[in-house]
Design an enzyme around this catalytic site. Structure first.
Site, PDB file in Angstrom:
ATOM      1  CE  LYS A  74      34.948  37.035  40.455  1.00  0.00           C
ATOM      2  NZ  LYS A  74      33.518  36.779  40.203  1.00  0.00           N
TER       3      LYS A  74
ATOM      4  NE  ARG B 193      34.409  41.263  37.602  1.00  0.00           N
ATOM      5  CZ  ARG B 193      34.155  41.375  38.905  1.00  0.00           C
ATOM      6  NH1 ARG B 193      34.680  42.344  39.614  1.00  0.00           N
ATOM      7  NH2 ARG B 193      33.358  40.530  39.500  1.00  0.00           N
TER       8      ARG B 193
ATOM      9  NE  ARG C  31      27.209  37.959  46.325  1.00  0.00           N
ATOM     10  CZ  ARG C  31      28.002  37.976  45.268  1.00  0.00           C
ATOM     11  NH1 ARG C  31      29.088  37.213  45.226  1.00  0.00           N
ATOM     12  NH2 ARG C  31      27.709  38.736  44.241  1.00  0.00           N
TER      13      ARG C  31
ATOM     14  NE  ARG D 147      28.352  42.491  46.226  1.00  0.00           N
ATOM     15  CZ  ARG D 147      29.262  41.896  45.446  1.00  0.00           C
ATOM     16  NH1 ARG D 147      30.055  40.971  45.937  1.00  0.00           N
ATOM     17  NH2 ARG D 147      29.365  42.224  44.189  1.00  0.00           N
TER      18      ARG D 147
ATOM     19  NE  ARG E 102      27.419  42.144  39.887  1.00  0.00           N
ATOM     20  CZ  ARG E 102      27.301  41.416  41.007  1.00  0.00           C
ATOM     21  NH1 ARG E 102      26.124  41.270  41.583  1.00  0.00           N
ATOM     22  NH2 ARG E 102      28.345  40.859  41.518  1.00  0.00           N
TER      23      ARG E 102
HETATM   24  P1  AMP Z   1      32.767  41.988  42.900  1.00  0.00           P
HETATM   25  O1  AMP Z   1      32.867  42.299  44.350  1.00  0.00           O
HETATM   26  O2  AMP Z   1      34.025  41.341  42.347  1.00  0.00           O
HETATM   27  O3  AMP Z   1      31.525  41.234  42.515  1.00  0.00           O
HETATM   28  O4  AMP Z   1      32.674  43.409  42.143  1.00  0.00           O
HETATM   29  C1  AMP Z   1      31.586  44.281  42.389  1.00  0.00           C
HETATM   30  C2  AMP Z   1      31.548  45.379  41.339  1.00  0.00           C
HETATM   31  O5  AMP Z   1      32.758  46.162  41.402  1.00  0.00           O
HETATM   32  C3  AMP Z   1      31.480  44.891  39.893  1.00  0.00           C
HETATM   33  O6  AMP Z   1      30.169  44.573  39.482  1.00  0.00           O
HETATM   34  C4  AMP Z   1      32.035  46.109  39.152  1.00  0.00           C
HETATM   35  O7  AMP Z   1      31.076  47.154  39.081  1.00  0.00           O
HETATM   36  C5  AMP Z   1      33.151  46.568  40.093  1.00  0.00           C
HETATM   37  N1  AMP Z   1      34.412  45.876  39.762  1.00  0.00           N
HETATM   38  C6  AMP Z   1      35.088  44.972  40.541  1.00  0.00           C
HETATM   39  N2  AMP Z   1      36.187  44.529  39.918  1.00  0.00           N
HETATM   40  C7  AMP Z   1      36.207  45.156  38.702  1.00  0.00           C
HETATM   41  C8  AMP Z   1      37.082  45.119  37.579  1.00  0.00           C
HETATM   42  N3  AMP Z   1      38.174  44.326  37.550  1.00  0.00           N
HETATM   43  N4  AMP Z   1      36.776  45.902  36.509  1.00  0.00           N
HETATM   44  C9  AMP Z   1      35.706  46.703  36.517  1.00  0.00           C
HETATM   45  N5  AMP Z   1      34.835  46.789  37.517  1.00  0.00           N
HETATM   46  C10 AMP Z   1      35.071  46.027  38.606  1.00  0.00           C
END
Ligand code: AMP
Length: 214
Positions: free
Chosen positions: A15, A88, A127, A160, A171
Site C-alpha cells: 500500500k 480498516r 522491510r 518497525r 495483525r
Molecule cells: P501501517 O503503517 O498501515 O501498517 O499501520 C501500522 C499500525 O498503525 C497498524 O498495525 C495499526 O495498529 C495502526 N493503524 C494504521 N491505520 C489504522 C487504521 N485505519 N485503523 C486502526 N489502526 C490503524
C-alpha cells in the site's frame, strides 16, 4: 481521472509503495494513518502515546482516534487523496463515507491489493523504516543490506516495532476479522477494483494507473 482513492490490503501488500508511486505520477497526496501515528509516537504526543499501546501489540487503534486523524487531515486539504491503510474497519468506512458526503466529495475508487501470505512474510522480513523521514524501504529492492542508510534522506534505517513475526500474526488476524470485510463493503457500493499485487511494484502500478484513468 479518479482522485479520491483508498488502498485496501493486508500488512505489507504494498500500500505504501503504491501510494508513493501514485503521488509521484499523478501528484495526489497520500496520507498514511500508520505513518502519522508513528510520527506522533516519535514526537511523544498524547495521540502518539495512546496509539502506540495498540500499534506495538499489532492491534488496530480504536475507530474514534483514527477517524479524528482522517478528519483533521481532510480539514486542511483540497479534497484529492490516496488514503493508505484507512479505512480498516466497517465503522471507519461508514464514518469516512459520512465525512466525504458532508463535503460533497464522495470516494471514487477502493483499490484492494491482493497478495498471498508467503509474500507478506517475505516482505515484512525485508522491510525497514527511516527513523528520520519515515519512508519505508525493502532490503534487496531499495537498499542492499540492513546496515544501509535511508536512500531519500540519509537517516538511520530501523525495523518497525510491529514488524516482528509474532506481531505480524496478530495483525493478520486483525486484518481478516476487521479489514477484509471492507472488500465486500466497497464491492456493494460499486467502488471496488481488485489488483493482483504479488508482482514487482512497477507492474502493480501499471494496473493501478489503468484503473485510475479508466
Ligand atoms: P501501517 O503503517 O498501515 O501498517 O499501520 C501500522 C499500525 O498503525 C497498524 O498495525 C495499526 O495498529 C495502526 N493503524 C494504521 N491505520 C489504522 C487504521 N485505519 N485503523 C486502526 N489502526 C490503524
Amino acid at each position: 481521472m479518479k482522485e479520491r482513492i483508498v488502498l485496501l490490503g493486508p500488512p505489507a501488500s504494498g500500500k505504501g509503495t503504491q501510494a508513493e508511486m501514485i503521488r509521484a505520477k499523478f501528484g495526489i497526496e497520500t496520507p498514511s494513518v500508520g505513518a502519522i501515528l508513528r510520527e506522533q509516537q516519535a514526537a511523544g504526543t498524547p495521540l502518539g502515546l495512546e496509539a502506540a499501546a495498540w500499534t506495538d501489540a499489532g492491534r488496530l487503534v480504536p475507530d474514534a482516534l483514527i477517524v479524528e486523524v482522517a478528519r483533521a487531515w481532510l480539514d486542511e486539504r483540497n479534497g484529492a487523496f490516496v488514503f493508505d491503510g484507512f479505512p480498516r474497519t466497517r465503522g471507519q468506512a461508514e464514518a469516512f463515507d459520512h465525512l466525504l458526503n458532508n463535503r460533497h466529495t464522495p470516494l471514487q475508487i477502493a483499490l484492494s491489493l491482493d497478495v498471498d501470505v508467503a509474500t507478506i512474510e517475505d516482505r515484512v522480513r525485508r522491510r525497514l523504516a527511516c527513523e528520520r523521514c519515515g519512508c519505508i524501504v525493502s532490503i534487496g529492492l531499495h537498499v542492499a543490506s540492513a546496515d544501509a542508510v535511508c536512500p531519500r534522506c540519509g537517516g538511520k534505517l530501523v525495523r518497525r516495532a510491529d514488524d516482528t513475526p509474532e506481531t505480524l500474526r496478530r495483525r493478520m488476524v486483525e486484518y481478516r476479522e476487521k479489514s477484509e470485510p471492507l472488500i465486500e463493503f466497497y464491492a456493494g457500493r460499486g467502488l471496488l477494483h481488485r489488483i493482483a499485487a504479488d508482482a514487482a511494484p512497477e507492474a502493480v502500478f501499471g494496473e493501478i494507473a489503468a484503473a485510475l484513468l479508466g
